[in-house]
Design a protein around this motif. Sequence first.
Motif, PDB file in Angstrom:
ATOM      1  N   LYS A 331     -15.303 -55.309 -25.385  1.00  0.00           N
ATOM      2  CA  LYS A 331     -16.634 -55.643 -25.880  1.00  0.00           C
ATOM      3  C   LYS A 331     -17.666 -54.631 -25.377  1.00  0.00           C
ATOM      4  O   LYS A 331     -18.556 -54.203 -26.130  1.00  0.00           O
ATOM      5  N   GLY A 332     -17.549 -54.261 -24.112  1.00  0.00           N
ATOM      6  CA  GLY A 332     -18.491 -53.297 -23.572  1.00  0.00           C
ATOM      7  C   GLY A 332     -18.407 -51.953 -24.269  1.00  0.00           C
ATOM      8  O   GLY A 332     -19.428 -51.328 -24.577  1.00  0.00           O
ATOM      9  N   LEU A 333     -17.183 -51.487 -24.526  1.00  0.00           N
ATOM     10  CA  LEU A 333     -16.999 -50.210 -25.220  1.00  0.00           C
ATOM     11  C   LEU A 333     -17.605 -50.264 -26.615  1.00  0.00           C
ATOM     12  O   LEU A 333     -18.301 -49.339 -27.049  1.00  0.00           O
ATOM     13  N   ARG A 334     -17.353 -51.355 -27.326  1.00  0.00           N
ATOM     14  CA  ARG A 334     -17.879 -51.486 -28.686  1.00  0.00           C
ATOM     15  C   ARG A 334     -19.404 -51.564 -28.674  1.00  0.00           C
ATOM     16  O   ARG A 334     -20.079 -50.912 -29.477  1.00  0.00           O
ATOM     17  N   ASP A 335     -19.950 -52.372 -27.784  1.00  0.00           N
ATOM     18  CA  ASP A 335     -21.401 -52.552 -27.749  1.00  0.00           C
ATOM     19  C   ASP A 335     -22.130 -51.245 -27.474  1.00  0.00           C
ATOM     20  O   ASP A 335     -23.220 -50.996 -28.003  1.00  0.00           O
ATOM     21  N   ALA A 336     -21.540 -50.398 -26.628  1.00  0.00           N
ATOM     22  CA  ALA A 336     -22.175 -49.127 -26.263  1.00  0.00           C
ATOM     23  C   ALA A 336     -21.784 -47.981 -27.191  1.00  0.00           C
ATOM     24  O   ALA A 336     -22.278 -46.868 -27.042  1.00  0.00           O
ATOM     25  N   GLY A 337     -20.883 -48.222 -28.127  1.00  0.00           N
ATOM     26  CA  GLY A 337     -20.463 -47.176 -29.045  1.00  0.00           C
ATOM     27  C   GLY A 337     -19.696 -46.060 -28.362  1.00  0.00           C
ATOM     28  O   GLY A 337     -19.724 -44.912 -28.820  1.00  0.00           O
ATOM     29  N   ILE A 338     -18.985 -46.377 -27.294  1.00  0.00           N
ATOM     30  CA  ILE A 338     -18.241 -45.354 -26.546  1.00  0.00           C
ATOM     31  C   ILE A 338     -16.895 -45.110 -27.208  1.00  0.00           C
ATOM     32  O   ILE A 338     -16.135 -46.048 -27.479  1.00  0.00           O
ATOM     33  N   THR A 339     -16.604 -43.848 -27.474  1.00  0.00           N
ATOM     34  CA  THR A 339     -15.362 -43.481 -28.156  1.00  0.00           C
ATOM     35  C   THR A 339     -14.514 -42.492 -27.368  1.00  0.00           C
ATOM     36  O   THR A 339     -13.442 -42.112 -27.837  1.00  0.00           O
ATOM     37  N   SER A 340     -14.978 -42.065 -26.186  1.00  0.00           N
ATOM     38  CA  SER A 340     -14.217 -41.078 -25.422  1.00  0.00           C
ATOM     39  C   SER A 340     -14.424 -41.296 -23.928  1.00  0.00           C
ATOM     40  O   SER A 340     -15.427 -41.897 -23.503  1.00  0.00           O
ATOM     41  N   VAL A 341     -13.498 -40.776 -23.150  1.00  0.00           N
ATOM     42  CA  VAL A 341     -13.642 -40.832 -21.700  1.00  0.00           C
ATOM     43  C   VAL A 341     -14.844 -40.012 -21.250  1.00  0.00           C
ATOM     44  O   VAL A 341     -15.536 -40.378 -20.294  1.00  0.00           O
ATOM     45  N   GLU A 342     -15.119 -38.918 -21.952  1.00  0.00           N
ATOM     46  CA  GLU A 342     -16.277 -38.099 -21.595  1.00  0.00           C
ATOM     47  C   GLU A 342     -17.562 -38.913 -21.699  1.00  0.00           C
ATOM     48  O   GLU A 342     -18.425 -38.852 -20.811  1.00  0.00           O
TER      49      GLU A 342
END
Length: 364
Positions: A331-342
């Motif tokens: 959920k956190g990844l989706r909410d923040a729009g994070i798509t990479s480790v960078e």
Amino acid sequence: MNLARLVGVVSLLALAGCSQGTPATAPPTSLPSAPASSAPPSSAPASPAPARFAAGDVRIALVRQLSSGDYFEQWLAGAQAEAKALNVRLEVSSGDGNNDKQALNLEQAVTAGADAIIVDHGFAQTVQPAIKKAVAAKVPLVAFDVDPGAAEAVALTQDDHRIAEQALGALKADTGGTGEVVYVHVAGFAPLDRRDETWRQFKKDNPGIKQVAQIGVVNNSTASAVADQAKAALQAHPGVKAIFAPYDEFAKGAALAVKELGLGDRVKIYGADVSTADIAVMTEPGSPWVATSATDPANVGRVAVRAAALLVAGSPVEHALTVPPALITQKGLRDAGITSVEQLTRAFPELSTPDVARVPWTAS
């Protein structure tokens, strides 16, 4: 506490001082916002580089057990970047899963006169005799995620007990501490064995959790092999609510199995490790992989090279170095729009640990 209500990208649970015996804890309900800066400020070197480093005359052998898989590729990228920053020649070999080949590569690194050696994973029984030869030859050695069996070597680990505790804390929060679980494990790998210790204690502390099957394999196609095993286990045990897969290749295989069987609405996966490919799997629509506890593998590779460089320079290094993990939620990844480790490490620089084996002649 239900993870669906969590806000934030990473549950940073005691990043600076986790003990291996800390009880599993559910993630917090809120998190601090990400820093405005994309990276921590750099500082000037505290001292000039030793002459051999300035001349580019230092050779460090990196002797790996495995090289395939996202985690290992990112780990190597970090090690190579740090070697370049330190003006070190990094000579890489891989056993490609063959433990005898890795041991031979290690013996050859000693014979070839490497200034230091990094052993990346491996089976203790096969690498320890060669490590002892390195120690006898006075070659400084860093062992990552394998027991070196020699007090003279530096042992570098992730906090694997904490990795398992964080993932299992999320599993407990989602299941309410009850339900059938499939466990993915292969014995003989030091990090997996440490995570297994935490899993065994977790089952004792949570009798409502029932392990109905154990699967697992490690090879050059781990994810696809685990997918086949997971499909069989899920078909044999239709009541399973969760899969504990504490290695990202295990988790990716389990996710593939759940997706192919159409069980994503009721079987969730709790894993370990993170890579850009892992983030893609976690955030794709309908993904059952809802949480993972991890360090940044590239950061760990950098730490290994720094520790080896310090040993070459004759600088003091703690003989047990630990890199702490963080809990990352779907959920956190989706909410923040994070798509990479960078993006993840820019948003949360706590995933970088420049103070672990800090080298005084480079800027942080």
